[in-house]
Every structure is written in C-alpha cells, then in structure tokens.
Write a protein that holds these residues in place. Structure first.
Motif, PDB file in Angstrom:
ATOM      1  N   UNK A   1       9.016  99.526  66.487  1.00  0.00           N
ATOM      2  CA  UNK A   1       7.628  99.082  66.295  1.00  0.00           C
ATOM      3  C   UNK A   1       7.562  97.744  65.547  1.00  0.00           C
ATOM      4  N   UNK A   2       8.538  97.471  64.699  1.00  0.00           N
ATOM      5  CA  UNK A   2       8.539  96.225  63.930  1.00  0.00           C
ATOM      6  C   UNK A   2       8.706  94.989  64.808  1.00  0.00           C
TER       7      UNK A   2
ATOM      8  N   UNK B   1       8.079  89.987  71.584  1.00  0.00           N
ATOM      9  CA  UNK B   1       8.338  89.426  72.905  1.00  0.00           C
ATOM     10  C   UNK B   1       7.257  89.861  73.885  1.00  0.00           C
ATOM     11  N   UNK B   2       7.008  88.998  74.858  1.00  0.00           N
ATOM     12  CA  UNK B   2       6.066  89.319  75.919  1.00  0.00           C
ATOM     13  C   UNK B   2       6.864  89.566  77.202  1.00  0.00           C
ATOM     14  N   UNK B   3       7.063  90.841  77.513  1.00  0.00           N
ATOM     15  CA  UNK B   3       7.868  91.212  78.679  1.00  0.00           C
ATOM     16  C   UNK B   3       7.124  91.006  79.998  1.00  0.00           C
ATOM     17  N   UNK B   4       5.932  90.431  79.920  1.00  0.00           N
ATOM     18  CA  UNK B   4       5.180  90.105  81.125  1.00  0.00           C
ATOM     19  C   UNK B   4       4.880  88.605  81.215  1.00  0.00           C
ATOM     20  N   UNK B   5       5.588  87.783  80.430  1.00  0.00           N
ATOM     21  CA  UNK B   5       5.352  86.343  80.544  1.00  0.00           C
ATOM     22  C   UNK B   5       5.882  85.838  81.883  1.00  0.00           C
TER      23      UNK B   5
END
Length: 152
Positions: free
Chosen positions: A6-7, A12-16
């Motif tokens: 959770x930290x 990161x944005x795994x949908x960028x």
C-alpha cells in the motif's frame, strides 16, 4: 496481476501510455510466429524480448530485480512457476549494471504464481522475482518479457 504494498500503490501508473502500448502489442501480435530476440514497441522505452527455454527446478535459480525497467512477463505458451517476494531485506549476491539485473540469495519467505498460456505479471523495481521455474515437470516455454522504462 498487480502486486504492491500500500505504501507504493500509487507510485506507478500501470495504465500510462507506455504500459498501454505494451498491452496492446501483446494483444495484437502473433508472438508465437516471432523468433527470439528484441522488438521495439516505443523505441528503447518499451521493448519486447521474446525468449524460448525449458523451465528448471526453482532451487537452481535466483531471485532478481531491476532498477531501470519494469518487467511485463507474458507467457505465450507453456507453464512456469514464477517466484515472487519483496526486494527489501534480500541479500545481494551478484550485480550486472549493464543488463540492469541484481541477483539475490534465496530469501527465507517467498511465494509463487503459476503462469500459463496467456497469463502475464507486472514486476516493479521493488518486486523481486524468480522466473523460469518448473511447475511439476520441466516444460518448454515461449515468453515475452516487455521492458518498460521507469523514467517518465
């Protein structure tokens, strides 16, 4: 599959756009018709590496991490056990800066995911992983490891 503490869940944005390009390439490309080797998706920022190998006993392999790239590991054919654990607290045994890989001594605690045809797992720099492990018996595998640059 997405696995994170959770930290760092929002780190990161795994949908960028880089991840979207990788997912689209995997979905639209006939991977089984391609020879092993590297295939650029978005220049050097997103590169698919096609591999063919036979899985091995897990105790003969090591956990690894990468600093500069995420791995999207996609199984085109075969089956393998894919070891997973947190990077924190692991004892380093070998580092290769040129290939962006660090290998570790076997941790006290780890788990694994069974990857079968069509499955993928996304591995962040904070995740240690041990690919190529046999699930039961040795198995021929065709896999794509898409390297996605951490840099924005």
């Amino acid at each position: 599959m997405y696995f994170a503490n959770i930290k760092i869940a929002e780190k990161y944005n795994y949908l960028n756009s880089k991840f979207q390009a990788a997912y689209k390439w995997l979905e639209e490309t006939d991977v089984n018709s391609l020879a092993p080797g590297a295939y650029e998706i978005l220049g050097q920022e997103v590169v698919a590496n096609i591999q063919e190998y036979t899985t091995l006993p897990g105790e003969t392999l090591s956990f690894e991490t990468h600093d500069k790239f995420f791995d999207i590991q996609y199984l085109a054919s075969g089956r393998e056990a894919f070891g997973v654990c947190k990077r924190d607290g692991l004892v380093e045994k070998e580092r290769n800066e040129d290939n962006d890989v660090i290998f570790y001594q076997e941790p006290e605690f780890s788990g694994c995911v069974i990857l079968e045809e069509g499955d993928l797992i996304v591995v962040a720099p904070e995740d240690a992983h041990k690919p190529r492990c046999m699930a039961g018996e040795p198995c021929g595998v065709k896999k794509v490891v898409v390297k996605v640059s951490v840099k924005d």
